[in-house]
Design an enzyme around this catalytic site. Structure first.
Site, PDB file in Angstrom:
ATOM      1  N   GLY A  46      24.340   5.803  40.426  1.00  0.00           N
ATOM      2  CA  GLY A  46      25.811   5.249  39.965  1.00  0.00           C
ATOM      3  C   GLY A  46      26.026   3.575  39.597  1.00  0.00           C
ATOM      4  N   GLN A  51      29.152  -4.445  38.314  1.00  0.00           N
ATOM      5  CA  GLN A  51      27.539  -4.795  38.087  1.00  0.00           C
ATOM      6  C   GLN A  51      27.541  -5.005  36.224  1.00  0.00           C
ATOM      7  OE1 GLN A  51      26.108  -0.892  40.076  1.00  0.00           O
ATOM      8  NE2 GLN A  51      24.467  -1.873  39.810  1.00  0.00           N
ATOM      9  N   CYS A  99      18.307  -0.876  42.571  1.00  0.00           N
ATOM     10  CA  CYS A  99      19.825  -1.297  42.449  1.00  0.00           C
ATOM     11  C   CYS A  99      19.200  -1.074  40.715  1.00  0.00           C
ATOM     12  CB  CYS A  99      19.956  -2.287  43.022  1.00  0.00           C
ATOM     13  SG  CYS A  99      21.649  -3.023  42.538  1.00  0.00           S
ATOM     14  N   LEU A 100      19.870  -1.417  39.764  1.00  0.00           N
ATOM     15  CA  LEU A 100      20.094  -1.649  38.840  1.00  0.00           C
ATOM     16  C   LEU A 100      20.920  -2.984  39.042  1.00  0.00           C
ATOM     17  CD1 LEU A 100      22.062   1.556  37.168  1.00  0.00           C
ATOM     18  CD2 LEU A 100      19.954   0.761  36.857  1.00  0.00           C
ATOM     19  N   HIS A 141      26.320   2.209  49.324  1.00  0.00           N
ATOM     20  CA  HIS A 141      26.227   1.351  48.157  1.00  0.00           C
ATOM     21  C   HIS A 141      26.608   0.202  47.095  1.00  0.00           C
ATOM     22  CE1 HIS A 141      22.463   0.133  45.521  1.00  0.00           C
ATOM     23  NE2 HIS A 141      23.041  -0.082  44.474  1.00  0.00           N
ATOM     24  N   GLU A 142      27.353   1.140  46.611  1.00  0.00           N
ATOM     25  CA  GLU A 142      28.738   0.829  45.487  1.00  0.00           C
ATOM     26  C   GLU A 142      29.314   0.178  45.796  1.00  0.00           C
ATOM     27  OE1 GLU A 142      27.300   1.418  42.649  1.00  0.00           O
ATOM     28  OE2 GLU A 142      25.512   2.752  42.836  1.00  0.00           O
ATOM     29  N   HIS A 145      29.083  -3.615  46.077  1.00  0.00           N
ATOM     30  CA  HIS A 145      28.905  -3.815  44.838  1.00  0.00           C
ATOM     31  C   HIS A 145      30.491  -4.467  45.038  1.00  0.00           C
ATOM     32  CE1 HIS A 145      25.265  -3.774  43.523  1.00  0.00           C
ATOM     33  NE2 HIS A 145      25.262  -2.339  43.721  1.00  0.00           N
TER      34      HIS A 145
HETATM   35  O1  GNR Z   1      20.173   4.430  40.933  1.00  0.00           O
HETATM   36  C1  GNR Z   1      20.746   3.759  41.545  1.00  0.00           C
HETATM   37  N1  GNR Z   1      19.767   4.028  42.668  1.00  0.00           N
HETATM   38  C2  GNR Z   1      20.007   4.325  44.153  1.00  0.00           C
HETATM   39  C3  GNR Z   1      19.190   4.758  45.031  1.00  0.00           C
HETATM   40  C4  GNR Z   1      19.159   4.967  46.257  1.00  0.00           C
HETATM   41  C5  GNR Z   1      20.836   4.510  47.164  1.00  0.00           C
HETATM   42  C6  GNR Z   1      21.537   3.642  45.753  1.00  0.00           C
HETATM   43  C7  GNR Z   1      21.271   4.115  44.432  1.00  0.00           C
HETATM   44  S1  GNR Z   1      22.188   3.660  43.447  1.00  0.00           S
HETATM   45  C8  GNR Z   1      21.350   2.912  41.530  1.00  0.00           C
HETATM   46  C9  GNR Z   1      22.593   2.303  41.189  1.00  0.00           C
HETATM   47  C10 GNR Z   1      22.869   1.186  41.388  1.00  0.00           C
HETATM   48  O2  GNR Z   1      22.373   0.011  41.287  1.00  0.00           O
HETATM   49  N2  GNR Z   1      24.831   1.094  41.452  1.00  0.00           N
HETATM   50  O3  GNR Z   1      24.887   0.363  42.272  1.00  0.00           O
HETATM   51 NI    NI Z   2      23.398  -0.994  42.830  1.00  0.00          NI
END
Ligand code: GNR
Ligand code: NI
Length: 176
Positions: A46, A51, A99-100, A141-142, A145
């Site tokens: 995601g 980001q 999270c990246l 999660h997204e 952000h």
């Molecule tokens: O790549 C991602 N893996 C992930 C694993 C578990 C829960 C959420 C994620 S999202 C993350 C990429 C990211 O930072 N998206 O904002």
């Molecule tokens: Ni993230």
């Protein structure tokens, strides 16, 4: 197309509240293409626009859950424009999230197991669906952000500070 730099915590730009997208025009489509290239390169499942430093309520996902006969992931790119969540389930599930923008750190996060979402896709089509499993987790999660929230904000202060310290240390080691 271009791979864009990904902002990392504690960059204050990650704390911005993103603004609604007003038009799906060629400029937005170019940003979406660059964001997909960035997400697949990372690799991640995601990516929210903030980001890569763009304060728009836009996010991408590709869970890459399906594989062809050779075990190569079949791409399933999804675009969410101005997404809204409603009716979260009372039942929660726990997933080890990464999270990246918090590179190489993982921690268990508890969230509603299923959620309803409304959004516009990259073709301008409106969706209203009930999501579950990793799709529900990742969308939450997204969506965080878009409101300046990181998964570490759902952890205890001790765990959050441990992760932030590790990030700082990794950054220092890279600079040295
Ligand atoms: O790549 C991602 N893996 C992930 C694993 C578990 C829960 C959420 C994620 S999202 C993350 C990429 C990211 O930072 N998206 O904002
Ligand atoms: Ni993230």
């Amino acid at each position: 197309m271009a791979i864009l730099p990904i902002l990392e915590a504690p960059d204050p730009r990650l704390r911005a509240i993103s603004k609604p997208v007003d038009a799906v025009d060629s400029k937005l489509r170019a940003l979406i293409a660059d964001m997909f290239e960035t997400m697949y390169d990372a690799p991640g499942i995601g990516l929210a626009a903030i980001q890569v430093g763009v304060e728009k309520r836009l996010l991408l996902m590709d869970l890459q859950e399906t594989e062809d006969e050779e075990g190569k992931p079949i791409r399933n790119p999804r675009v969410f424009i101005n997404p809204e969540l409603y009716d979260p389930s009372e039942e929660h599930s726990v997933y080890s999230e990464g999270c990246l923008s918090v590179p190489e750190q993982f921690a268990d996060v508890e969230r509603p197991a299923t959620i309803h979402a409304r959004w516009t896709d990259g073709d301008g089509k409106a969706h209203d669906e009930k999501l579950e499993g990793l799709l529900a987790t990742c969308l939450q999660h997204e969506m965080d952000h878009l409101d300046g929230i990181l998964f570490i904000d759902h952890l205890s202060r001790l765990k959050r500070e441990m992760i932030l310290k590790k990030l700082q240390k990794a950054k220092r080691a890279k600079a040295a």
